[in-house]
Design a protein around this motif. Structure first.
Motif, PDB file in Angstrom:
ATOM      1  N   ASP A   1      20.834  45.303  52.760  1.00 34.52           N
ATOM      2  CA  ASP A   1      19.526  45.674  53.296  1.00 34.52           C
ATOM      3  C   ASP A   1      19.194  47.031  52.691  1.00 34.52           C
ATOM      4  OD1 ASP A   1      17.452  46.791  54.813  1.00 34.52           O
ATOM      5  OD2 ASP A   1      18.069  45.749  56.641  1.00 34.52           O
ATOM      6  N   VAL A   2      18.357  47.033  51.642  1.00 34.36           N
ATOM      7  CA  VAL A   2      18.140  48.268  50.878  1.00 34.36           C
ATOM      8  C   VAL A   2      17.590  49.402  51.735  1.00 34.36           C
ATOM      9  CG1 VAL A   2      16.856  49.299  48.964  1.00 34.36           C
ATOM     10  CG2 VAL A   2      17.949  47.068  48.667  1.00 34.36           C
ATOM     11  N   PRO A   3      16.513  49.195  52.521  1.00 34.08           N
ATOM     12  CA  PRO A   3      16.021  50.314  53.335  1.00 34.08           C
ATOM     13  C   PRO A   3      17.078  50.875  54.286  1.00 34.08           C
ATOM     14  CG  PRO A   3      14.378  48.571  53.235  1.00 34.08           C
ATOM     15  CD  PRO A   3      15.640  48.015  52.643  1.00 34.08           C
ATOM     16  N   ALA A   4      17.848  49.984  54.933  1.00 34.34           N
ATOM     17  CA  ALA A   4      18.875  50.445  55.873  1.00 34.34           C
ATOM     18  C   ALA A   4      19.955  51.239  55.153  1.00 34.34           C
ATOM     19  CB  ALA A   4      19.486  49.252  56.604  1.00 34.34           C
ATOM     20  N   ARG A   5      20.365  50.768  54.000  1.00 33.82           N
ATOM     21  CA  ARG A   5      21.420  51.454  53.246  1.00 33.82           C
ATOM     22  C   ARG A   5      20.924  52.812  52.741  1.00 33.82           C
ATOM     23  NH1 ARG A   5      25.991  53.515  52.658  1.00 33.82           N
ATOM     24  NH2 ARG A   5      26.969  53.436  50.594  1.00 33.82           N
ATOM     25  N   VAL A   6      19.687  52.880  52.283  1.00 34.42           N
ATOM     26  CA  VAL A   6      19.144  54.153  51.799  1.00 34.42           C
ATOM     27  C   VAL A   6      19.040  55.151  52.950  1.00 34.42           C
ATOM     28  CG1 VAL A   6      17.134  55.292  50.771  1.00 34.42           C
ATOM     29  CG2 VAL A   6      17.953  53.118  49.832  1.00 34.42           C
ATOM     30  N   ARG A   7      18.680  54.673  54.135  1.00 33.29           N
ATOM     31  CA  ARG A   7      18.608  55.582  55.296  1.00 33.29           C
ATOM     32  C   ARG A   7      19.982  56.120  55.659  1.00 33.29           C
ATOM     33  NH1 ARG A   7      14.878  51.536  57.083  1.00 33.29           N
ATOM     34  NH2 ARG A   7      12.734  52.298  56.855  1.00 33.29           N
ATOM     35  N   GLU A   8      21.021  55.303  55.465  1.00 32.76           N
ATOM     36  CA  GLU A   8      22.387  55.790  55.692  1.00 32.76           C
ATOM     37  C   GLU A   8      22.730  56.899  54.713  1.00 32.76           C
ATOM     38  OE1 GLU A   8      25.213  52.664  55.378  1.00 32.76           O
ATOM     39  OE2 GLU A   8      24.379  51.479  57.016  1.00 32.76           O
ATOM     40  N   LEU A   9      22.350  56.707  53.452  1.00 29.58           N
ATOM     41  CA  LEU A   9      22.687  57.681  52.405  1.00 29.58           C
ATOM     42  C   LEU A   9      21.802  58.922  52.467  1.00 29.58           C
ATOM     43  CD1 LEU A   9      23.073  55.103  49.488  1.00 29.58           C
ATOM     44  CD2 LEU A   9      24.922  56.412  50.546  1.00 29.58           C
ATOM     45  N   ALA A  10      20.565  58.766  52.939  1.00 30.23           N
ATOM     46  CA  ALA A  10      19.622  59.894  53.011  1.00 30.23           C
ATOM     47  C   ALA A  10      18.903  59.826  54.356  1.00 30.23           C
ATOM     48  CB  ALA A  10      18.635  59.838  51.851  1.00 30.23           C
ATOM     49  N   PRO A  11      19.570  60.256  55.446  1.00 27.95           N
ATOM     50  CA  PRO A  11      18.995  60.112  56.795  1.00 27.95           C
ATOM     51  C   PRO A  11      17.632  60.783  56.958  1.00 27.95           C
ATOM     52  CG  PRO A  11      21.322  60.727  56.906  1.00 27.95           C
ATOM     53  CD  PRO A  11      20.917  60.860  55.467  1.00 27.95           C
ATOM     54  N   GLY A  12      17.389  61.841  56.238  1.00 29.05           N
ATOM     55  CA  GLY A  12      16.102  62.527  56.348  1.00 29.05           C
ATOM     56  C   GLY A  12      15.041  61.982  55.424  1.00 29.05           C
ATOM     57  N   GLY A  13      15.366  60.929  54.693  1.00 29.26           N
ATOM     58  CA  GLY A  13      14.451  60.368  53.710  1.00 29.26           C
ATOM     59  C   GLY A  13      14.735  60.905  52.315  1.00 29.26           C
ATOM     60  N   VAL A  14      14.148  60.277  51.318  1.00 35.28           N
ATOM     61  CA  VAL A  14      14.344  60.706  49.927  1.00 35.28           C
ATOM     62  C   VAL A  14      13.106  61.466  49.454  1.00 35.28           C
ATOM     63  CG1 VAL A  14      15.955  58.846  49.362  1.00 35.28           C
ATOM     64  CG2 VAL A  14      13.494  58.481  49.062  1.00 35.28           C
ATOM     65  N   ASP A  15      13.300  62.306  48.457  1.00 37.51           N
ATOM     66  CA  ASP A  15      12.203  63.145  47.972  1.00 37.51           C
ATOM     67  C   ASP A  15      11.249  62.394  47.052  1.00 37.51           C
ATOM     68  OD1 ASP A  15      13.008  65.778  49.141  1.00 37.51           O
ATOM     69  OD2 ASP A  15      14.821  65.338  47.992  1.00 37.51           O
ATOM     70  N   ALA A  16      11.723  61.308  46.454  1.00 35.46           N
ATOM     71  CA  ALA A  16      10.844  60.478  45.614  1.00 35.46           C
ATOM     72  C   ALA A  16      11.441  59.086  45.497  1.00 35.46           C
ATOM     73  CB  ALA A  16      10.665  61.087  44.224  1.00 35.46           C
ATOM     74  N   VAL A  17      10.560  58.101  45.376  1.00 37.57           N
ATOM     75  CA  VAL A  17      10.955  56.726  45.083  1.00 37.57           C
ATOM     76  C   VAL A  17      10.180  56.266  43.866  1.00 37.57           C
ATOM     77  CG1 VAL A  17      11.198  54.363  45.920  1.00 37.57           C
ATOM     78  CG2 VAL A  17      11.285  56.257  47.551  1.00 37.57           C
ATOM     79  N   PHE A  18      10.877  55.606  42.953  1.00 41.01           N
ATOM     80  CA  PHE A  18      10.262  55.041  41.747  1.00 41.01           C
ATOM     81  C   PHE A  18      10.394  53.527  41.851  1.00 41.01           C
ATOM     82  CE2 PHE A  18      11.718  59.296  40.933  1.00 41.01           C
ATOM     83  CZ  PHE A  18      10.643  59.885  40.293  1.00 41.01           C
ATOM     84  N   ASP A  19       9.273  52.854  42.004  1.00 39.87           N
ATOM     85  CA  ASP A  19       9.258  51.437  42.362  1.00 39.87           C
ATOM     86  C   ASP A  19       8.473  50.628  41.335  1.00 39.87           C
ATOM     87  OD1 ASP A  19       8.414  48.909  43.595  1.00 39.87           O
ATOM     88  OD2 ASP A  19       9.190  49.734  45.462  1.00 39.87           O
ATOM     89  N   HIS A  20       9.168  49.750  40.614  1.00 43.24           N
ATOM     90  CA  HIS A  20       8.526  48.856  39.651  1.00 43.24           C
ATOM     91  C   HIS A  20       8.390  47.448  40.206  1.00 43.24           C
ATOM     92  CE1 HIS A  20      12.571  47.441  39.374  1.00 43.24           C
ATOM     93  NE2 HIS A  20      12.263  46.544  38.466  1.00 43.24           N
ATOM     94  N   VAL A  21       8.854  47.237  41.442  1.00 38.10           N
ATOM     95  CA  VAL A  21       8.960  45.889  41.988  1.00 38.10           C
ATOM     96  C   VAL A  21       7.619  45.405  42.522  1.00 38.10           C
ATOM     97  CG1 VAL A  21      10.165  44.409  43.646  1.00 38.10           C
ATOM     98  CG2 VAL A  21      11.378  46.327  42.578  1.00 38.10           C
ATOM     99  N   GLY A  22       6.920  46.286  43.254  1.00 39.35           N
ATOM    100  CA  GLY A  22       5.657  45.895  43.847  1.00 39.35           C
ATOM    101  C   GLY A  22       5.858  45.031  45.078  1.00 39.35           C
ATOM    102  N   GLY A  23       4.781  44.415  45.557  1.00 38.83           N
ATOM    103  CA  GLY A  23       4.874  43.563  46.737  1.00 38.83           C
ATOM    104  C   GLY A  23       5.373  44.320  47.948  1.00 38.83           C
TER     105      GLY A  23
END
Length: 354
Positions: free
Chosen positions: A198-220
């Motif tokens: 679960d990408v959002p859940a895993r990213v929140r574990e790694l960066a509880p305060g959120g990330v400073d930037a996201v680079f998204d080529h996936v869309g949708g």
């Protein structure tokens, strides 16, 4: 031996790779302010994969010659061009027309490749490098010590982006399938498996305060999740809609939906920012400024390559005459790096899979 004829690949419509056509003719002449470049390397990018399906949002009508970028040697120069440019190796972003043995360019669109940088190596960093550099340094502008999330961290743009980010002192979380995780760890990236986690859940574990930037080529749906993962003051940079590559219907609609969300999110009073990045933005308004910025930024990418901060990842080199195999390989998802097309008289290298 110097080729005496033009060979180019034609995309006749929404066809399978094996149905790409070849057209032969005379080598074109350079007009005023133009140069003729003998192609040494061009590549298969995601844009051509979309164009083959008729899904690239502003592609020209069929038939046309694909090829988003190229590297080659200046063969001839027209009136008004400095004669010293002849014989120099240059790179150019063209959007279409690069899959040809010889290409006519405005001299002002050519960026000199530094001595000692090979054609295929430089080719891997033209559209991918300029996209990664401008998104990171002109859009996101994350301070050293910050944390970013890169979707598709093993891809053409993603690989360059994570290396530039690490060189800038950033912590990087990168999504990729498990086969690419070891390579990402070697680059200093914390990998997340988008297929099994679960990408959002895993990213929140790694960066509880959120990330400073996201680079998204996936869309949708991914763009919405990416926005929600931002820390206060963070930046979302959307630069594609890969999730809709095989969809049917309007090719503009996926991009228009992202643009609508970007407009809405930027209107919210929360200090976060969203952009839809297009490498061609600003060219129509101020061509000279666009060219100067592209030249300066691509030169910085080549310098990063020379310093060892970025590596040129060549998945395979195939002759232009084997473009169908090259496209199949690029679309397979089994290779690491960029599939490069070279002049037809040279032999292919074995692809490097991971």
């Amino acid at each position: 031996m110097e080729s005496t004829e033009l060979v180019e690949v034609v995309l006749p419509g929404t066809v399978e790779p094996e149905e790409l056509q070849f057209r032969r003719g005379d080598i074109p002449a350079a007009g005023a302010g133009q140069i003729v470049v003998r192609m040494e390397a061009t590549g298969v990018s995601f844009a051509e994969q979309q164009m083959r399906r008729g899904r690239y949002y502003d592609q020209p009508p069929f038939p046309f010659v694909p090829g988003y970028d190229l590297v080659g040697t200046v063969l001839t120069a027209g009136p008004g061009v400095a004669p010293g440019l002849v014989g120099k190796r240059v790179a150019a972003l063209v959007k279409v027309g690069g899959w040809a043995s010889h290409v006519v360019l405005d001299a002002a669109d050519a960026v000199e490749v530094p001595e000692g940088v090979g054609a295929a190596e430089a080719e891997t960093l033209v559209v991918n490098g300029i996209t990664a550099w401008q998104m990171l340094h002109r859009r996101a502008r994350v301070r050293s010590g910050g944390t970013i999330l890169v979707h598709g961290a093993n891809g053409g743009v993603g690989t360059v982006l994570v290396q530039l980010a690490r060189a800038a002192g950033l912590k990087v979380i990168g999504t990729a399938s498990a086969r690419h995780h070891d390579a990402l760890r070697r680059l200093g990236v914390t990998p997340v498996d988008y297929r099994t986690e679960d990408v959002p859940a895993r990213v929140r574990e790694l960066a509880p305060g959120g990330v400073d930037a996201v680079f998204d080529h996936v869309g949708g749906r991914s763009v919405i999740d990416s926005w929600r993962l931002l820390a206060p003051g963070g930046t979302l940079v959307s630069y594609g809609s890969a999730a809709t590559r095989d969809d049917t219907g309007s090719k503009q609609w996926p991009v228009l939906k992202i643009l609508g969300r970007v407009w809405l999110w930027n209107a919210l009073p929360n200090g976060r920012h969203a952009y839809f990045f297009n490498v061609w933005a600003g060219r129509a308004l101020n061509k000279d400024r666009f060219r100067a910025r592209l030249s300066a930024d691509l030169t910085e990418v080549f310098r990063a390559l020379q310093r060892g901060e970025v590596t040129a990842r060549i998945a395979a080199r195939l002759p232009l005459t084997q473009v169908a195999e090259a496209m199949r390989l690029a679309e397979s998802g089994t290779v690491a790096g960029k599939v490069v097309l070279i002049p037809g008289h040279e032999g292919p290298d074995a692809p490097s899979r991971s």
